[in-house]
Motif scaffolding. Structure first.
Motif, mmCIF file in Angstrom:
data_model
loop_
_atom_site.group_PDB
_atom_site.id
_atom_site.type_symbol
_atom_site.label_atom_id
_atom_site.label_comp_id
_atom_site.label_asym_id
_atom_site.label_seq_id
_atom_site.Cartn_x
_atom_site.Cartn_y
_atom_site.Cartn_z
ATOM 1 N N ALA A 81 0.979 -1.134 -0.113
ATOM 2 C CA ALA A 81 -0.039 -0.021 0.259
ATOM 3 C C ALA A 81 1.020 1.284 -0.139
ATOM 4 O O ALA A 81 1.873 1.210 0.541
ATOM 5 C CB ALA A 81 -0.812 -0.131 1.502
ATOM 6 N N SER A 82 0.471 2.168 -0.626
ATOM 7 C CA SER A 82 1.171 3.653 -0.396
ATOM 8 C C SER A 82 0.475 4.139 0.746
ATOM 9 O O SER A 82 -0.731 4.096 1.006
ATOM 10 C CB SER A 82 0.914 4.550 -1.747
ATOM 11 O OG SER A 82 1.159 3.738 -2.857
ATOM 12 N N LEU A 83 1.352 4.969 1.350
ATOM 13 C CA LEU A 83 0.789 5.752 2.615
ATOM 14 C C LEU A 83 1.023 6.923 2.523
ATOM 15 O O LEU A 83 2.086 7.529 1.916
ATOM 16 C CB LEU A 83 1.460 5.252 3.783
ATOM 17 C CG LEU A 83 1.436 3.778 4.272
ATOM 18 C CD1 LEU A 83 2.604 3.461 5.220
ATOM 19 C CD2 LEU A 83 0.112 3.661 4.707
ATOM 20 N N LYS A 142 -3.946 -0.287 -4.647
ATOM 21 C CA LYS A 142 -4.540 -0.390 -6.100
ATOM 22 C C LYS A 142 -4.083 -1.511 -6.831
ATOM 23 O O LYS A 142 -3.114 -2.258 -6.826
ATOM 24 C CB LYS A 142 -3.627 0.703 -6.913
ATOM 25 C CG LYS A 142 -4.042 2.100 -6.642
ATOM 26 C CD LYS A 142 -3.373 3.036 -7.486
ATOM 27 C CE LYS A 142 -3.463 4.588 -7.084
ATOM 28 N NZ LYS A 142 -2.767 5.426 -8.084
ATOM 29 N N ARG A 143 -5.177 -2.175 -7.476
ATOM 30 C CA ARG A 143 -5.119 -3.464 -8.093
ATOM 31 C C ARG A 143 -5.955 -3.248 -9.601
ATOM 32 O O ARG A 143 -7.134 -2.785 -9.572
ATOM 33 C CB ARG A 143 -5.901 -4.874 -7.141
ATOM 34 C CG ARG A 143 -5.313 -4.772 -5.773
ATOM 35 C CD ARG A 143 -3.712 -5.406 -6.105
ATOM 36 N NE ARG A 143 -3.128 -5.664 -4.579
ATOM 37 C CZ ARG A 143 -2.450 -4.975 -3.910
ATOM 38 N NH1 ARG A 143 -2.205 -3.555 -4.371
ATOM 39 N NH2 ARG A 143 -1.946 -5.170 -2.786
ATOM 40 N N ILE A 144 -5.435 -3.969 -10.377
ATOM 41 C CA ILE A 144 -5.858 -3.779 -11.933
ATOM 42 C C ILE A 144 -6.236 -5.342 -12.169
ATOM 43 O O ILE A 144 -5.580 -6.083 -12.013
ATOM 44 C CB ILE A 144 -5.123 -3.250 -12.754
ATOM 45 C CG1 ILE A 144 -4.327 -2.064 -12.628
ATOM 46 C CG2 ILE A 144 -5.588 -3.279 -14.343
ATOM 47 C CD1 ILE A 144 -5.306 -0.925 -12.351
ATOM 48 N N PHE A 190 -13.667 1.275 -0.580
ATOM 49 C CA PHE A 190 -13.448 0.680 -2.035
ATOM 50 C C PHE A 190 -13.962 1.594 -3.200
ATOM 51 O O PHE A 190 -15.099 1.806 -3.230
ATOM 52 C CB PHE A 190 -13.858 -0.745 -2.088
ATOM 53 C CG PHE A 190 -13.450 -1.693 -1.006
ATOM 54 C CD1 PHE A 190 -12.500 -2.615 -1.419
ATOM 55 C CD2 PHE A 190 -13.901 -1.782 0.090
ATOM 56 C CE1 PHE A 190 -11.966 -3.481 -0.835
ATOM 57 C CE2 PHE A 190 -13.373 -2.754 0.997
ATOM 58 C CZ PHE A 190 -12.324 -3.711 0.613
ATOM 59 N N GLU A 191 -13.126 1.737 -4.062
ATOM 60 C CA GLU A 191 -13.526 2.390 -5.218
ATOM 61 C C GLU A 191 -13.590 1.486 -6.464
ATOM 62 O O GLU A 191 -12.230 0.904 -6.577
ATOM 63 C CB GLU A 191 -12.854 3.862 -5.520
ATOM 64 C CG GLU A 191 -13.402 4.701 -4.363
ATOM 65 C CD GLU A 191 -12.156 6.012 -4.433
ATOM 66 O OE1 GLU A 191 -11.876 6.179 -5.641
ATOM 67 O OE2 GLU A 191 -12.472 6.914 -3.713
ATOM 68 N N LEU A 223 -9.469 0.060 -5.938
ATOM 69 C CA LEU A 223 -8.775 1.084 -5.192
ATOM 70 C C LEU A 223 -9.439 0.809 -3.996
ATOM 71 O O LEU A 223 -10.392 1.282 -3.500
ATOM 72 C CB LEU A 223 -9.073 2.690 -5.580
ATOM 73 C CG LEU A 223 -8.236 3.579 -4.866
ATOM 74 C CD1 LEU A 223 -6.457 3.335 -5.136
ATOM 75 C CD2 LEU A 223 -8.166 5.029 -5.403
ATOM 76 N N LEU A 224 -8.644 0.500 -3.043
ATOM 77 C CA LEU A 224 -9.037 0.321 -1.412
ATOM 78 C C LEU A 224 -8.042 1.440 -0.915
ATOM 79 O O LEU A 224 -6.825 1.208 -0.579
ATOM 80 C CB LEU A 224 -8.541 -1.085 -1.110
ATOM 81 C CG LEU A 224 -8.464 -1.336 0.496
ATOM 82 C CD1 LEU A 224 -9.848 -0.937 1.251
ATOM 83 C CD2 LEU A 224 -8.070 -2.825 0.858
#
Length: 157
Positions: free
Chosen positions: A3-5, A17-19, A91-92, A103-104
């Motif tokens: 995760a980015s912080l 982010k997952r695709i 969640f988006e 996107l979580l």
């Protein structure tokens, strides 16, 4: 991918982010259909899918303990946000040229010793989420989260 912080005026945000090559509708179905939800996060059960609705967190203990979680934001097919203790999880779902981005975000109002464990838990849940979306059956060790816990502990320093 960790995760980015980053920080904003609400606290620290952990963003994953997952695709996926699947359609947004398919990804949304894995996120919100209880039959799919139990395959990647068996503690959660959506009981009222709407803004202001509820999700139940089942502790799977001998007492049958259940915690009610409020859905704080909802847009059909796009956004599901809910309380997570003092924090929020969002969640988006976003269409991509060749699939869908999930996107979580977890809004961390306070960083504690438990935060890296929580982040590692979401990280592993997303492995299982991907398996459901991709109709795969990978086998992760029960202690898989421990490897990610160490990585998140390092970046939280």
């Amino acid at each position: 991918m960790l995760a980015s912080l980053y920080k904003n005026n609400h606290g620290t945000i952990a963003e994953y982010k997952r695709i996926f090559s699947s359609s947004p509708a398919e990804v949304w179905n894995v996120l919100t259909n209880n039959e799919n939800l139990k395959l990647w996060m068996d503690h959660l059960e959506i009981t009222d899918l709407r803004k202001g609705g509820n999700i139940q967190f089942h502790f799977h203990d001998d007492l049958g303990t259940v915690e009610e979680i409020t859905i704080t934001d909802f847009e059909e097919g796009r956004v599901l946000e809910f309380e997570w203790g003092k924090d929020f999880v969002r969640f988006e779902i976003r269409p991509e040229e060749e699939g869908t981005q999930l996107l979580l975000k977890q809004v961390l109002t306070e960083i504690t010793d438990h935060t890296p464990k929580d982040l590692a838990g979401w990280h592993v849940c997303l492995f299982h989420f991907a398996d459901v979306v991709n109709n795969e059956k990978n086998h992760y060790p029960e202690n898989e989260w421990e490897k990610w816990y160490e990585k998140y502990r390092e970046i939280m320093k």
